[in-house]
Design an enzyme around this catalytic site. Structure first.
Site, short mmCIF file in Angstrom:
data_model
loop_
_atom_site.label_atom_id
_atom_site.label_comp_id
_atom_site.label_asym_id
_atom_site.label_seq_id
_atom_site.Cartn_x
_atom_site.Cartn_y
_atom_site.Cartn_z
N GLU A 26 0.91 -1.08 -0.11
CA GLU A 26 0.06 -0.04 -0.03
C GLU A 26 0.91 1.40 0.01
O GLU A 26 0.47 2.23 0.55
CB GLU A 26 -0.90 -0.12 1.34
CG GLU A 26 -1.94 -1.00 1.11
CD GLU A 26 -3.10 -0.98 1.99
OE1 GLU A 26 -3.29 -0.11 2.80
OE2 GLU A 26 -3.91 -1.98 2.26
N GLU A 86 -4.81 -9.01 1.98
CA GLU A 86 -5.77 -8.97 3.11
C GLU A 86 -7.22 -8.87 2.52
O GLU A 86 -7.46 -8.41 1.57
CB GLU A 86 -5.44 -7.57 3.66
CG GLU A 86 -3.90 -7.24 4.28
CD GLU A 86 -3.93 -5.67 4.75
OE1 GLU A 86 -4.68 -4.93 4.66
OE2 GLU A 86 -2.73 -5.32 5.10
C1 LIG Z 1 -6.05 -0.30 5.20
O1 LIG Z 1 -6.59 0.92 4.10
C2 LIG Z 1 -7.39 0.66 3.21
C3 LIG Z 1 -7.51 1.56 2.42
O2 LIG Z 1 -6.23 1.83 1.65
C4 LIG Z 1 -8.90 0.50 3.88
O3 LIG Z 1 -9.93 -0.04 3.19
C5 LIG Z 1 -8.65 -0.62 4.90
O4 LIG Z 1 -9.78 -0.83 5.72
C6 LIG Z 1 -7.44 -0.41 6.03
N1 LIG Z 1 -7.37 -1.55 6.67
C7 LIG Z 1 -7.23 -1.59 7.94
C8 LIG Z 1 -6.77 -2.95 8.72
O5 LIG Z 1 -7.17 -0.53 8.55
C1 LIG Z 2 5.83 0.33 1.87
O1 LIG Z 2 5.81 -0.99 1.80
C2 LIG Z 2 6.66 -1.42 2.96
C3 LIG Z 2 7.05 -2.96 2.48
O2 LIG Z 2 5.90 -3.73 2.48
C4 LIG Z 2 6.09 -1.47 4.25
O3 LIG Z 2 6.81 -1.97 5.35
C5 LIG Z 2 5.51 -0.07 4.49
O4 LIG Z 2 4.83 0.23 5.70
C6 LIG Z 2 4.80 0.72 3.38
N1 LIG Z 2 5.07 2.03 3.66
C7 LIG Z 2 3.97 2.85 3.67
C8 LIG Z 2 4.33 4.39 3.78
O5 LIG Z 2 2.73 2.45 3.38
#
Ligand SMILES: *[C@@H]1O[C@H](CO)[C@@H](O)[C@H](O)[C@H]1NC(C)=O
Ligand SMILES: *[C@@H]1O[C@H](CO)[C@@H](O)[C@H](O)[C@H]1NC(C)=O
Ligand SMILES: *[C@@H]1O[C@H](CO)[C@@H](O)[C@H](O)[C@H]1NC(C)=O
Ligand SMILES: *[C@@H]1O[C@H](CO)[C@@H](O)[C@H](O)[C@H]1NC(C)=O
Ligand SMILES: *[C@@H]1O[C@H](CO)[C@@H](O)[C@H](O)[C@H]1NC(C)=O
Ligand SMILES: *[C@@H]1O[C@H](CO)[C@@H](O)[C@H](O)[C@H]1NC(C)=O
Ligand SMILES: *[C@@H]1O[C@H](CO)[C@@H](O)[C@H](O)[C@H]1NC(C)=O
Length: 554
Positions: free
Chosen positions: A163, A268
């Protein structure tokens, strides 16, 4: 003590014997699917995200501490019997510590037929979404994780990013993640690690999801599969409660990925929207479809997540100070859904990959990353050689204070900074843009010093810099000449171990802190001074380049 006793009991109870991680068949990618290498049966992931106290979405995390989930044999012993109750055959781990010993957990997992996919970053050492770079510190972290896990046959592969593009204005970061894919794949090959080890990316379900999928799978020019991902992870939370194939957009995703060249899976899944507080009661009705009529295109998925955290996604609670686990209702409903599925298995021998690499998305309003060139390959040795070869170097480790110096030097003469520029949208990269901030600053400070005809006070920068006698260390001449005096030539691929062979580098210690990454951020802005293109190529710039050539010839 209590812990050991409890765990010994658990091991006996579950009948998990000490076994080697060599006894398991490894998994390979072939076309759009995963297969067991021993018998060519297709492999579907029934996975669980497995990392305590970790927020994978925590893009702004400033803490560098995390709990390595594969380093605690007792916790693995405690959890594996329960993981098997929900048919787990894959764990996704988000951050492992390469200095820790993983033998115990990995052997236990192997004897339980559980595979692992590991993210390569950790909260304070990963590719930042808003200020992306792919540099020596990251390279050493990522290759360090690969070094520590590659020997286990139950490792399927790695995520070079999770992400990292999470909103519309961050698509440029994809170029740096793809450079990480290229360099980690290259590293696995150069080190002769198992060729079935893959490298992928796990995407957020963002508006640019289609461009992202195409960008990471595309193979521009003669790159072949050297830069493209081996598998695609899709983090998806769009099937909430008793949703359905159409309104969850699963159907539309199946259509999209049916022409994709590599395996796709949910990296996920498990929406819990609409359930406030406490353990949730997710029905997991998506399981029937995921392992039903989606199996031609999707290779299963990884449920988010094992441990209970602030987000309320946990499947189990820890009891007795962590000595035992207790399933939540989600665990039970997931278990009953997974018990019902019987995905249709394809044999490798009966399958012919039909999909080819997609076209790369073009740069435009919604996409900001060129697929070629990517950021230069990171070569720690090159950065070390460069620093040794300078006459003016940085002696301060206070990276917070570098920003003003970058700005000053790059404003003085944009040519000084050509070697460190990195703009994924224009595809403009200096050869030293993959060096750490301290080394990048040394490079431009030296350019400035030479440009000022080596006036003593031109190598000071408020006491942060000082003069040294330059030397070209053994093995450096060919690297430096490949890159050239202007710092814009092609960077030769690193050949050694990720962390070895680096000497004399000011900043290549691998011990990045989140503050040091902030300092690096400021120099991302520095290229603004020369984005408008060689307008200042006057006599002065020629003189500077000439001086630099003279310096390199020393
Ligand atoms: C992570 O981010 C996504 C959107 O990028 C969101 O839909 C999701 O609910 C988030 N997951 C968690 C575990 O917070
Ligand atoms: C980018 O990807 C890395 C490796 O999977 C992860 O550890 C990190 O949290 C991510 N960084 C961001 C800013 O989402
Ligand atoms: C192929 O091997 C794997 C791993 O040993 C095993 O789980 C699977 O059941 C086998 N498939 C068949 C069809 O025998
Ligand atoms: C994207 O937008 C957010 C919010 O406006 C901003 O904080 C961030 O710096 C932007 N990122 C980039 C790479 O421009
Ligand atoms: C990548 O391409 C090479 C050479 O064409 C091939 O041998 C290899 O199997 C490919 N790897 C994958 C994961 O497709
Ligand atoms: C897959 O299954 C779902 C749910 O049973 C159904 O709605 C959908 O039409 C099916 N899709 C295909 C392509 O068969
Ligand atoms: C890259 O260059 C483009 C075009 O000059 C510019 O609009 C953009 O802001 C630059 N990106 C960065 C991160 O400096």
């Amino acid at each position: 003590m209590w812990k050991k006793v409890a765990c010994a009991a658990a091991a006996l109870a579950s009948g998990v014997a000490a076994a080697s991680y060599d006894d398991i068949a490894d998994i390979e990618v072939y076309g759009q699917h995963f297969f067991y290498t021993n018998n060519g049966s297709q492999f579907f992931m029934k996975g669980v995200a497995y990392q305590q106290n970790y927020s994978p979405n925590g893009s702004t995390s400033t803490t560098s501490s995390y709990t390595d989930p594969l380093a605690d044999g007792d916790a693995c012993r405690r959890d594996i019997p329960y993981l098997k109750q929900i048919f787990t055959n894959v764990l996704r781990v988000y951050a492992v510590d390469p200095t820790k010993d993983h033998d115990d957990c990995m052997a236990q997992l192997a004897s339980a037929d559980i595979y692992v996919i590991a993210d390569l970053g950790e909260p304070s050492t990963s590719i930042r979404s808003d200020d992306p770079e792919w540099d020596v510190t990251l390279y050493q972290r990522y290759t360090g994780v690969i070094d520590s896990l590659s020997k286990y046959k139950n490792v399927i592969g790695f995520f070079a990013g999770n992400e990292n593009v999470s909103s519309d204005n961050q698509t440029a970061a994809a170029a740096f993640v793809k450079a990480a894919v290229r360099d980690t794949k290259g590293y696995i090959a150069n080190q002769n690690y198992r060729s079935s080890l893959g490298v992928g990316y796990a995407t957020a379900d963002v508006p640019s999801r289609d461009e992202l999928a195409h960008y990471f799978a595309c193979q521009p020019g003669d790159a072949g599969n050297k830069t493209s991902i081996d598998f695609w992870g899709y983090n998806v939370y769009s099937w909430c409660g008793d949703s359905n194939y159409a309104s969850s957009s699963y159907g539309e995703r199946v259509d999209f990925f049916s022409s994709y060249p590599v395996p796709v899976f949910f990296a996920e899944y498990g929406c819990n929207v609409g359930i406030d507080g406490g353990p949730t009661h997710r029905p997991f009705t998506e399981v029937e479809v995921l392992y039903g009529n989606m199996t031609n295109v999707f290779s299963g998925g990884i449920v988010y997540e094992w441990f209970m955290g602030d987000n309320n996604f946990g499947l189990v609670s820890l009891e007795n100070n962590g000595a035992s686990v207790s399933p939540y209702p989600d665990f039970t409903s997931l278990q009953s859904q997974l018990a019902k599925v019987t995905p249709t298995i394809t044999q490798r021998s009966a399958y012919t990959p039909a999909n080819s690499a997609p076209a790369c998305p073009s740069v435009g309003a919604s996409w900001a990353a060129q697929a070629s060139p990517l950021p230069p390959t990171v070569n720690p040795q090159l950065c070390a050689c460069m620093v040794q070869d300078l006459q003016c170097v940085i002696t301060s480790n206070d990276e917070e204070s570098y920003a003003a110096d970058f700005d000053y030097i790059c404003a003085e003469n944009e040519d000084y900074c050509k070697g460190i520029t990195h703009n994924a949208t224009t595809g403009t990269f200096g050869s030293y843009s993959g060096c750490d901030p301290k080394d990048q600053l040394a490079y431009v400070a030296n350019q400035y010093y030479i440009g000022q005809k080596r006036r003593a006070d031109a190598c000071d920068f408020s006491g942060k810099a000082s003069i040294q006698s330059a030397s070209t260390a053994a093995g450096c001449a060919s690297l430096l000449s490949a890159v050239g005096a202007s710092g814009t030539g092609a960077v030769p691929t690193a050949t050694g171990k990720g962390t070895a062979g680096v000497s004399g580098s000011g900043g290549g210690s691998g011990a990045a802190s989140s503050t040091s990454k902030k300092a690096a951020a400021s120099n991302v802005n520095a290229p603004a001074f020369f984005e408008h293109g060689g307008l200042v190529m006057g006599a002065y710039a020629v003189l500077a380049a000439g001086s630099l050539l003279g310096m390199l010839a020393l």
